[in-house]
Scaffold this motif. Structure first.
Motif, PDB file in Angstrom:
ATOM      1  N   LEU A 111      -8.620   5.473  -0.238  1.00 19.32           N
ATOM      2  CA  LEU A 111      -9.052   5.811   1.114  1.00 19.32           C
ATOM      3  C   LEU A 111      -8.361   7.100   1.526  1.00 19.32           C
ATOM      4  CD1 LEU A 111     -10.450   4.774   3.825  1.00 19.32           C
ATOM      5  CD2 LEU A 111      -8.184   3.839   4.379  1.00 19.32           C
ATOM      6  N   ARG A 112      -9.131   8.038   2.038  1.00 15.71           N
ATOM      7  CA  ARG A 112      -8.528   9.281   2.526  1.00 15.71           C
ATOM      8  C   ARG A 112      -8.910   9.476   3.982  1.00 15.71           C
ATOM      9  NH1 ARG A 112      -9.749  14.526   3.112  1.00 15.71           N
ATOM     10  NH2 ARG A 112     -11.782  14.341   2.091  1.00 15.71           N
ATOM     11  N   LEU A 113      -7.901   9.716   4.812  1.00 16.43           N
ATOM     12  CA  LEU A 113      -8.092   9.942   6.246  1.00 16.43           C
ATOM     13  C   LEU A 113      -7.764  11.396   6.542  1.00 16.43           C
ATOM     14  CD1 LEU A 113      -6.291   6.717   7.571  1.00 16.43           C
ATOM     15  CD2 LEU A 113      -8.719   7.005   6.974  1.00 16.43           C
ATOM     16  N   GLY A 114      -8.775  12.150   6.920  1.00 13.33           N
ATOM     17  CA  GLY A 114      -8.585  13.553   7.252  1.00 13.33           C
ATOM     18  C   GLY A 114      -8.484  13.735   8.755  1.00 13.33           C
TER      19      GLY A 114
ATOM     20  N   ASN B  50       1.915  18.408  11.781  1.00  8.34           N
ATOM     21  CA  ASN B  50       0.811  19.048  11.058  1.00  8.34           C
ATOM     22  C   ASN B  50       0.203  18.146   9.989  1.00  8.34           C
ATOM     23  OD1 ASN B  50       1.145  21.510  12.510  1.00  8.34           O
ATOM     24  ND2 ASN B  50       2.878  22.012  11.181  1.00  8.34           N
ATOM     25  N   ILE B  51      -0.095  16.922  10.392  1.00 10.95           N
ATOM     26  CA  ILE B  51      -0.746  16.002   9.459  1.00 10.95           C
ATOM     27  C   ILE B  51      -2.222  16.372   9.336  1.00 10.95           C
ATOM     28  CG2 ILE B  51      -1.450  13.615   9.083  1.00 10.95           C
ATOM     29  CD1 ILE B  51       1.102  12.720  10.367  1.00 10.95           C
ATOM     30  N   LYS B  52      -2.631  16.633   8.117  1.00 10.64           N
ATOM     31  CA  LYS B  52      -4.029  16.951   7.862  1.00 10.64           C
ATOM     32  C   LYS B  52      -4.725  15.878   7.032  1.00 10.64           C
ATOM     33  CE  LYS B  52      -3.153  21.956   7.929  1.00 10.64           C
ATOM     34  NZ  LYS B  52      -3.228  23.217   7.140  1.00 10.64           N
ATOM     35  N   ASP B  53      -3.957  15.210   6.181  1.00 11.07           N
ATOM     36  CA  ASP B  53      -4.580  14.314   5.225  1.00 11.07           C
ATOM     37  C   ASP B  53      -3.634  13.164   4.894  1.00 11.07           C
ATOM     38  OD1 ASP B  53      -6.851  14.231   2.929  1.00 11.07           O
ATOM     39  OD2 ASP B  53      -4.938  13.619   2.093  1.00 11.07           O
ATOM     40  N   ILE B  54      -4.156  11.936   4.923  1.00  7.76           N
ATOM     41  CA  ILE B  54      -3.386  10.757   4.508  1.00  7.76           C
ATOM     42  C   ILE B  54      -4.233   9.995   3.492  1.00  7.76           C
ATOM     43  CG2 ILE B  54      -2.263   8.618   5.221  1.00  7.76           C
ATOM     44  CD1 ILE B  54      -2.003   9.801   8.026  1.00  7.76           C
ATOM     45  N   GLU B  55      -3.701   9.846   2.292  1.00  5.11           N
ATOM     46  CA  GLU B  55      -4.404   9.076   1.265  1.00  5.11           C
ATOM     47  C   GLU B  55      -3.715   7.724   1.126  1.00  5.11           C
ATOM     48  OE1 GLU B  55      -4.799   9.593  -3.390  1.00  5.11           O
ATOM     49  OE2 GLU B  55      -6.226  10.899  -2.341  1.00  5.11           O
TER      50      GLU B  55
ATOM     51  N   ILE C 240       0.845  -1.187   0.000  1.00  8.13           N
ATOM     52  CA  ILE C 240       0.000   0.000   0.000  1.00  8.13           C
ATOM     53  C   ILE C 240       0.882   1.238   0.000  1.00  8.13           C
ATOM     54  CG2 ILE C 240      -2.065  -0.997   1.067  1.00  8.13           C
ATOM     55  CD1 ILE C 240      -1.184   0.055   3.738  1.00  8.13           C
ATOM     56  N   GLU C 241       0.372   2.299  -0.620  1.00  8.89           N
ATOM     57  CA  GLU C 241       1.037   3.594  -0.643  1.00  8.89           C
ATOM     58  C   GLU C 241       0.267   4.545   0.259  1.00  8.89           C
ATOM     59  OE1 GLU C 241       2.920   3.815  -5.150  1.00  8.89           O
ATOM     60  OE2 GLU C 241       1.133   4.961  -4.642  1.00  8.89           O
ATOM     61  N   ALA C 242       0.965   5.205   1.157  1.00 11.48           N
ATOM     62  CA  ALA C 242       0.361   6.207   2.034  1.00 11.48           C
ATOM     63  C   ALA C 242       0.988   7.556   1.717  1.00 11.48           C
ATOM     64  CB  ALA C 242       0.585   5.847   3.501  1.00 11.48           C
ATOM     65  N   THR C 243       0.166   8.496   1.257  1.00  9.45           N
ATOM     66  CA  THR C 243       0.650   9.833   0.904  1.00  9.45           C
ATOM     67  C   THR C 243       0.171  10.832   1.948  1.00  9.45           C
ATOM     68  OG1 THR C 243       0.584   9.270  -1.451  1.00  9.45           O
ATOM     69  CG2 THR C 243       0.713  11.608  -0.884  1.00  9.45           C
TER      70      THR C 243
ATOM     71  N   SER D 213       4.555  13.651   0.845  1.00 14.54           N
ATOM     72  CA  SER D 213       5.464  12.518   1.007  1.00 14.54           C
ATOM     73  C   SER D 213       4.697  11.207   0.892  1.00 14.54           C
ATOM     74  CB  SER D 213       6.162  12.578   2.373  1.00 14.54           C
ATOM     75  OG  SER D 213       6.878  13.789   2.516  1.00 14.54           O
ATOM     76  N   THR D 214       5.232  10.268   0.087  1.00 15.17           N
ATOM     77  CA  THR D 214       4.594   8.972  -0.112  1.00 15.17           C
ATOM     78  C   THR D 214       5.468   7.868   0.472  1.00 15.17           C
ATOM     79  OG1 THR D 214       3.444   9.704  -2.115  1.00 15.17           O
ATOM     80  CG2 THR D 214       3.713   7.339  -1.815  1.00 15.17           C
ATOM     81  N   PHE D 215       4.837   6.974   1.217  1.00 17.55           N
ATOM     82  CA  PHE D 215       5.538   5.867   1.859  1.00 17.55           C
ATOM     83  C   PHE D 215       4.905   4.554   1.414  1.00 17.55           C
ATOM     84  CE2 PHE D 215       5.585   9.577   4.583  1.00 17.55           C
ATOM     85  CZ  PHE D 215       6.914   9.683   4.982  1.00 17.55           C
ATOM     86  N   LEU D 216       5.730   3.527   1.247  1.00 16.37           N
ATOM     87  CA  LEU D 216       5.240   2.192   0.943  1.00 16.37           C
ATOM     88  C   LEU D 216       5.166   1.363   2.219  1.00 16.37           C
ATOM     89  CD1 LEU D 216       7.271   1.413  -2.310  1.00 16.37           C
ATOM     90  CD2 LEU D 216       4.802   1.804  -2.162  1.00 16.37           C
TER      91      LEU D 216
END
Length: 267
Positions: free
Chosen positions: A210-213, A235-240, A110-113, A118-121
């Motif tokens: 999936l988007r986590l706000g 300051n995390i606002k959004d993780i896709e 999965i990719e988490a942006t 920044s994108t992480f695997l």
């Protein structure tokens, strides 16, 4: 095994005991025309020595390489859902590789942006948890649907192979890795007259996004876990989160399926 798969790199935490145990393994590999390399960039087979945690670190520290195979060797009683071989039975590993008694399986990533930057695997899971002694509010969106507002300790998004780890401890389902999908599991959600969530894990197709706000209520510095590492991101606002088009290719023994290993580990 094909000639181009002859460069071996061993990944494991520094240990004189492991060094000593690996000497006969490396000697046997050299005798059978394999080459032991000191830099993972020169390898086309990366071998982790330890349990599943070491395997996850091996994949992450070597950059989720798409041009090589990963192979797991477990030591002693360590969990080994990613590991088909045992250090005390290393002859089997070399013999199997020489006689083509192995198969290659492909595990989804999965990719988490984060914040569209920044994108992480992740091979196992991405988790978002409160860093404070208070609940965290997360708006959960599936594609264009505003699905729910979560309030609790956090959320876990796991791959199929990651479903046997952190996600399973929260009563999530064990998912077949042949299904490219991701599972969302709750950590201590609040469900009352004011706050309402689904209250169970749910599984999304690999075609979903999936988007986590993360709602900015003082909890804008949550703990974000990528497999078995924690990342400090302010300051995390959004993780896709989405299924990646990349996979991890691992070596398995023929006749030793994912479900065989699940059976040995849990039943």
């Amino acid at each position: 095994m094909a000639d181009q798969r002859r460069n071996l790199y061993f990944y494991y935490p520094p240990s004189e005991e492991t060094d000593e145990k690996l000497k006969p393994v490396k000697d046997l590999a050299n005798e059978n025309n394999f080459t032991i390399v000191e830099d993972d960039k020169d390898a086309n087979i990366i071998i982790s020595v330890g349990g599943d945690g070491t395997f996850l670190q091996a994949v992450r520290k070597t950059g989720f390489r798409q041009d090589c195979l990963y192979l797991g060797i477990r030591q002693g009683e360590e969990a080994g859902l990613y590991c088909d071989f045992e250090l005390d039975n290393y002859e089997q590993m070399v013999t199997s590789m020489l006689n083509d008694e192995i198969e290659v399986r492909r595990f989804p990533l999965i990719e988490a942006t984060v914040n569209d930057e920044s994108t992480f695997l992740c091979l196992n899971e991405c988790s978002v948890r409160s860093s404070l002694i208070k609940t965290i509010d997360i708006d959960v969106n599936i594609d264009d649907l505003e699905f729910e507002r979560f309030r609790g300790d956090g959320l876990i998004v796991s791959t199929p192979t990651g479903s046997t780890g952190y996600s399973k401890s929260t009563k999530g389902a064990v998912v077949d890795p042949l299904l490219p999908s991701m599972q969302v599991s709750e950590l201590a959600s609040l469900n009352n007259n004011r706050f309402r969530t689904l209250g169970s894990s749910f599984i999304l197709s690999g075609e979903r996004k999936l988007r986590l706000g993360v709602r900015q209520d003082g909890n804008d510095f949550p703990i974000v876990g990528m497999d078995n590492e924690a990342y400090s991101i302010r300051n995390i606002k959004d993780i896709e989160v989405a299924i990646s088009d990349k996979v991890i290719k691992t070596v398995k023994l023929k006749g030793n399926s994912y479900w065989h290993r699940v059976q040995r580990t849990f039943l």
